[in-house]
Design a protein around this motif. Structure first.
Motif, PDB file in Angstrom:
ATOM      1  N   UNK C 309       0.851  -1.199   0.000  1.00  0.00           N
ATOM      2  CA  UNK C 309       0.000   0.000   0.000  1.00  0.00           C
ATOM      3  C   UNK C 309       0.877   1.236   0.000  1.00  0.00           C
ATOM      4  N   UNK C 310       0.542   2.177  -0.886  1.00  0.00           N
ATOM      5  CA  UNK C 310       1.297   3.430  -0.943  1.00  0.00           C
ATOM      6  C   UNK C 310       0.673   4.438   0.015  1.00  0.00           C
ATOM      7  N   UNK C 311       1.314   5.578   0.109  1.00  0.00           N
ATOM      8  CA  UNK C 311       0.865   6.595   1.073  1.00  0.00           C
ATOM      9  C   UNK C 311      -0.549   7.084   0.789  1.00  0.00           C
ATOM     10  N   UNK C 312      -0.937   7.131  -0.500  1.00  0.00           N
ATOM     11  CA  UNK C 312      -2.301   7.588  -0.803  1.00  0.00           C
ATOM     12  C   UNK C 312      -3.205   6.432  -1.208  1.00  0.00           C
ATOM     13  N   UNK C 313      -2.746   5.217  -0.935  1.00  0.00           N
ATOM     14  CA  UNK C 313      -3.534   4.007  -1.178  1.00  0.00           C
ATOM     15  C   UNK C 313      -3.962   3.841  -2.627  1.00  0.00           C
ATOM     16  N   UNK C 314      -3.235   4.439  -3.547  1.00  0.00           N
ATOM     17  CA  UNK C 314      -3.510   4.250  -4.976  1.00  0.00           C
ATOM     18  C   UNK C 314      -2.287   3.604  -5.626  1.00  0.00           C
ATOM     19  N   UNK C 315      -2.471   3.048  -6.829  1.00  0.00           N
ATOM     20  CA  UNK C 315      -1.365   2.298  -7.443  1.00  0.00           C
ATOM     21  C   UNK C 315      -0.178   3.174  -7.845  1.00  0.00           C
ATOM     22  N   UNK C 345      -1.741  -2.181 -19.557  1.00  0.00           N
ATOM     23  CA  UNK C 345      -1.509  -0.742 -19.703  1.00  0.00           C
ATOM     24  C   UNK C 345      -0.023  -0.418 -19.674  1.00  0.00           C
ATOM     25  N   UNK C 346       0.665  -0.991 -18.732  1.00  0.00           N
ATOM     26  CA  UNK C 346       2.103  -0.716 -18.623  1.00  0.00           C
ATOM     27  C   UNK C 346       2.823  -1.228 -19.868  1.00  0.00           C
ATOM     28  N   UNK C 354      -0.117   4.756 -26.512  1.00  0.00           N
ATOM     29  CA  UNK C 354      -0.877   5.460 -25.480  1.00  0.00           C
ATOM     30  C   UNK C 354      -1.695   4.424 -24.718  1.00  0.00           C
ATOM     31  N   UNK C 355      -1.504   4.323 -23.399  1.00  0.00           N
ATOM     32  CA  UNK C 355      -2.288   3.332 -22.655  1.00  0.00           C
ATOM     33  C   UNK C 355      -3.782   3.665 -22.728  1.00  0.00           C
ATOM     34  N   UNK C 356      -4.619   2.632 -22.770  1.00  0.00           N
ATOM     35  CA  UNK C 356      -6.071   2.786 -22.862  1.00  0.00           C
ATOM     36  C   UNK C 356      -6.641   3.695 -21.791  1.00  0.00           C
ATOM     37  N   UNK C 357      -6.120   3.571 -20.583  1.00  0.00           N
ATOM     38  CA  UNK C 357      -6.543   4.408 -19.459  1.00  0.00           C
ATOM     39  C   UNK C 357      -5.276   4.977 -18.820  1.00  0.00           C
ATOM     40  N   UNK C 358      -5.399   6.102 -18.105  1.00  0.00           N
ATOM     41  CA  UNK C 358      -4.189   6.712 -17.544  1.00  0.00           C
ATOM     42  C   UNK C 358      -3.469   5.797 -16.560  1.00  0.00           C
ATOM     43  N   UNK C 359      -2.134   5.916 -16.570  1.00  0.00           N
ATOM     44  CA  UNK C 359      -1.334   5.201 -15.576  1.00  0.00           C
ATOM     45  C   UNK C 359      -1.379   5.997 -14.266  1.00  0.00           C
ATOM     46  N   UNK C 360      -0.550   5.595 -13.320  1.00  0.00           N
ATOM     47  CA  UNK C 360      -0.561   6.221 -11.994  1.00  0.00           C
ATOM     48  C   UNK C 360       0.847   6.700 -11.685  1.00  0.00           C
ATOM     49  N   UNK C 361       1.069   7.973 -11.904  1.00  0.00           N
ATOM     50  CA  UNK C 361       2.419   8.527 -11.874  1.00  0.00           C
ATOM     51  C   UNK C 361       3.138   8.297 -10.543  1.00  0.00           C
TER      52      UNK C 361
END
Lengths: 90, 477, 377
Positions: C309-315, C345-346, C354-361
């Protein structure tokens, strides 16, 4: 198997749809064995008949339903009026 | 909450009881836990019924068992029977399930005296009702005082084979045959050890004599190739081995009609608790397989954790008592209840005695051990994991597909995922894998898991309301 | 300097790493996949395999939907059967407060495209007859289900072999060293060279990033699971509860897996885990409360699996901040559902599409001090 039971040593239990007579101190497994009931359940994938194997509570093969609860036949001693159902499990 | 004891003993067989008594005699507070209704373990398992007129005679071990139970009863040891240990943590915390539901116990030190389970190497028909272990047959004879069959085939090697066969004869049964799975030459190599204990040798010869006198057929250096049902009987096909250990070819087998087959291939140390606690283990084929590493005070590699008896390597009941006693005294010494001098003296004497006794026990164990090659005789379509109906061929397919060890085989085939928790299939699957992966260490061992035994859900959850459940904070939306 | 043998080295053969390697290989890249154990042998191998909209974070719903579609069409991307069962999901409420929670959660997810509706207790029971009579409402999603983690591991293993990915199991990578035209991946007794890296280390992602002097703190969750022995069919949906701390499903072999995020104890450093008895009892009590008939079976096995789990709980999915030709993927809550899609996606990104949906920077989570000091490439 003839056992020459004395009255007070005899314990009668229900097994499936009939009664079985065992001896005080018998485990359910032994009461069934001496009554000629050796198939206690069936294996999960192949449906093969299974019965007593290790007789020490390790192999889990003698799982039957005793008074409505899954228990190992080799670990439970018979009591008068006990209800045992075989071949209902896995 | 149960109060913390200085020593908790898991297993009330000869090792556990000896340890409990030794420590308790020195005023150490001791708790002993066992899933059975009484002490004795397997070797001194208490007969649960009356000795009626038609019943089998008392076994010699029965007297020893009664004495053990009496000593325990009159001691200060706290005995809690019918408790199955489902979890253990270092420190030590022990969780059990039993008639009083779930309970927790705490102890400063822990002794594992869990004994053994039986090894049976699979063969076609081994799962049929009527086929049982050799140790299972012993338990039936001793504690239930019934014959496993009126006319069983008895197969195995070492003293247990002869004890069971002669026990059946003594009980009024007539074995259809006694099958010695071992190479008769191995008996010869163990004779020096047996001579050091003349009473054991005589006992063994007495068993063999009683069999021969009844003209029970004895087939040596043989294997049970397969078993099947014919009407109400079992047909047991037996084939002898060539000198090089391979099975003789088709056309050379014998078929025996029987009402039961009692067969065993030795004993395995029961190491689930020592594995769970992370103790170091070593593979010692002659001692039964994987066993915890212990020092000369019965300590494992984990501080405060001791192990004694057959779970540390098969050496028999007498050695188990000596090891147990040594462990109990070590705890007493550690707790300051006996002097250095007294401890050293007693420990030395126990070790010396044990050296003699365990030499015999170890030879007996070695006699029971199957040859490596038995594994190669298992046909592909024979079930090796009974709980999940996984065949030998499926295990081999997983290995061929690249399974790297026992746990990946488990993951890919379901071997070991059933209620026996890998106790029955573990050694067989590891032996098969060992052929492919180059040794038991490479194969690895089952990842330790709780519960250590299947837990009835009703006993485990007990009576509760929804509001009793302390639900932790959920993850963010 | 040694020869570059591979286009991409993926470190970590769990669901994310294995799927990424698979997609890259299928697009023509020469890939090597390294793991200190085997394919899906760590957390991914002991996962409950739940495919869920109701337990997925609202912001990740679009990804979970795509993931669910991939799982239920696994022949297409995997080629081997991972034992997926599509089944509806029911999330249960036992109190009025919980009903409000369900409504709130359902609305948030509906806004992101999930089909979730609230049902009365009797409607819920008509779908799932084995439900406790104490259920007062339930939220329902037709798009739920489960995969079998161990079977998926095997399927992935076979798919990787077929795609000619070189699998280096039992290979503990100790460090990576940037070289002229790529990276040297150094394990005990072996070195592998690749043009680019993908770090897919699960809870060990933080340690992997340290190899490149990049610091992204990763928290370790220790999720407990348990499984019963076989029982006759007692449920046909995937069951959760309003608070989120129950996940129940019955496999075709009759066993029931019980989870939901109750914590055990563990250390990612030693790799060892331990079930907390009180938490196991609590989890199992919830299960029995939801499906009372479970009280008739026995619990056969319990275990723990790590979750990152990251600090903001997102990937975190994308380029390793400040480093060329190095990528990372991980810390996806309910990652089993969206896993294959996230990997896809990655892979798209790495291949220059271009990935179908945005990645998570990932750069949003970098500890700034070390980011500024970063002078690698």
């Amino acid at each position: 198997m003839h056992r020459g039971l004395v009255d007070e040593d005899e314990v009668v239990i229900e097994v499936d749809d009939h009664t079985v007579s065992g001896r005080r101190g018998d485990s359910v497994a032994v009461a069934l064995l001496t009554a000629g009931i050796s198939t206690l359940r069936h294996s999960p994938r192949l449906g093969a008949p299974r019965g007593i194997f290790c007789f020490m509570g390790s192999c889990q093969e003698c799982l039957v339903v005793i008074n409505g609860k899954r228990q190992l036949a080799c670990e439970v001693l018979i009591e008068a009026g006990m209800s045992v159902r075989t071949t209902e499990l896995p | 909450m149960n109060s913390r004891v200085e020593l908790a003993v898991l297993g009330a067989g000869p090792a556990g009881v000896a340890a409990a008594l030794a420590a308790s005699e020195c005023n150490v507070s001791v708790l002993i836990l066992d899933r059975s209704a009484s002490a004795g373990g397997q070797v001194y398992r208490r007969p649960t019924g009356p000795l009626g007129a038609q019943q089998l005679k008392k076994w010699p071990d029965e007297v020893k068992g009664e004495r053990l139970r009496e000593q325990l009863r009159s001691s200060a040891v706290s005995c809690r029977f019918e408790r199955a240990v489902w979890s253990v943590e270092r420190g030590f915390r022990i969780d059990t399930v039993g008639p009083a539901g779930v309970e927790t116990w705490e102890a400063e030190r822990l002794l594992v005296a869990s004994g053994t389970t039986e090894r049976v190497i699979p063969f076609p028909g081994w799962t049929l009702p009527g086929v049982m272990g050799l140790a299972a047959a012993t338990a039936l004879l001793k504690s239930q005082r019934v014959l496993p069959g009126q006319r069983p085939v008895v197969a195995g090697s070492g003293p247990l084979l002869w004890a069971v066969a002669s026990g059946i004869v003594a009980g009024g049964g007539m074995p259809a045959a006694v099958i010695d799975l071992a190479d008769t030459r191995r008996w010869v190599s163990s004779l020096p050890a047996l001579f050091s204990r003349p009473t054991d040798l005589l006992k063994g010869l007495g068993w063999m004599h009683s069999i021969r006198r009844k003209q029970v057929p004895v087939i040596s250096s043989a294997a049970v190739r397969k078993v099947w049902r014919e009407g109400a009987s079992l047909v047991v096909e037996v084939v002898e081995r060539n000198r090089d250990g391979t099975l003789r070819r088709e056309g050379q087998e014998r078929r025996l009609s029987a009402d039961a087959l009692c067969i065993g291939h030795g004993l395995l140390p029961a190491i689930e608790v020592t594995r769970l606690l992370g103790a170091d283990h070593v593979f010692d084929a002659q001692a039964g397989g994987w066993k915890p590493v212990i020092d000369d005070q019965q300590r494992t590699s984990i501080p405060g954790l001791f192990a004694a008896g057959d779970c540390t390597g098969i050496t028999g009941a007498e050695a188990a008592q000596l090891e147990g006693r040594l462990a109990g005294l070590t705890v007493a010494h550690e707790a300051g209840r006996i002097t250095d001098k007294l401890y050293r003296m007693k420990a030395q004497s126990l070790r010396r005695h044990n050296l003699r006794v365990s030499r015999v026990g170890a030879s007996m164990a070695a006699l029971m051990m199957p040859a490596e090659s038995f594994i190669d005789d298992i046909p592909g379509d024979t079930v090796v994991c009974r709980c999940e109906d996984v065949t030998c061929a499926e295990v081999q397919a997983a290995l061929a597909a690249g399974a790297m060890g026992l746990n990946q085989i488990k993951s890919w085939t379901r071997c070991g995922m059933g209620p026996c928790q890998g106790r029955v299939c573990g050694d067989t699957v590891a032996a098969i894998a060992s052929r492919h992966l180059g040794g038991r260490t490479a194969v690895g061992a089952w990842s330790p898991r709780v519960p250590l035994v299947p837990l009835p859900m009703d006993d485990f959850v007990g009576a509760f309301t929804y509001h009793d459940i302390a639900i932790p904070k959920a993850a963010p939306l | 300097m040694g020869q570059i043998e591979y286009d991409t080295a993926v470190i970590g053969a769990g669901l994310m790493g294995a799927s990424t390697a698979l997609f890259l290989a299928r697009s023509g890249m020469r890939c090597v996949l390294l793991d200190r154990s085997g394919v899906c042998s760590e957390a991914s191998g002991v996962n409950a395999g739940t495919l869920t909209m109701q337990m997925t974070r609202a912001d990740l719903i679009p990804y979970a939907i795509k993931g669910w579609e991939m799982w239920t069409n696994s022949q297409e991307w995997l080629g081997f059967n991972p034992g997926v069962v599509a089944a509806p999901g029911l999330s249960l409420a036992f109190t009025e407060e919980e009903v409000a929670t369900l409504e709130h959660r359902a609305a948030a997810r509906r806004a992101r495209g999930a089909q979730i509706e609230l049902l009365t207790a009797s409607k819920a029971r008509s779908i799932e007859p084995g439900l406790s009579t104490e259920v007062i409402a339930a939220s329902y999603c037709p798009m739920d289900g489960f995969a079998k983690a161990n079977q998926t591991g095997f399927a992935l293993h076979q798919a990787l072999k077929t795609a000619r990915v070189d699998i280096h199991g039992a290979c503990r990578v100790e460090r990576v060293e940037p070289e002229d035209r790529g990276y040297a991946v150094i394990g005990r007794g072996e070195v592998v060279r690749a043009r680019r890296l993908v770090l897919a280390g699960g809870v060990w992602l933080e340690e992997m990033l340290n190899w490149l002097a990049v610091r992204i703190p990763i928290k370790t969750l220790v999720n407990q699971l348990a499984v019963t022995e076989r029982i006759e069919p007692v449920m046909r949906t995937v069951i959760g509860i309003a608070s989120g701390l129950l996940s129940l499903k019955q496999f075709d072999n009759g066993t029931v897996v019980i989870g939901g995020g109750w914590q055990g104890k563990g250390s990612r450093t030693t790799g060892s885990t331990q079930v907390i008895p009180e938490n196991l009892i609590g989890n199992v009590r919830l299960a029995v409360h939801a499906i009372p008939h479970l009280v008739h079976t026995r619990l056969v096995r319990a275990w723990c699996g790590f979750e990152a789990e990251t600090a903001d709980a997102m990937p975190v999915i994308g380029e390793v901040p400040g480093i060329n030709n190095a990528f990372l993927i991980g810390s996806i809550h309910s990652g089993y559902t969206s896993g294959p899609f996230m990997a896809k996606l990655l892979a798209q990104y790495i291949l220059g599409h271009e990935p179908e949906l945005p990645l998570f920077d990932p750069s949003r989570l970098v500890d700034n001090e070390s980011y500024l000091k970063n002078d690698v490439n």
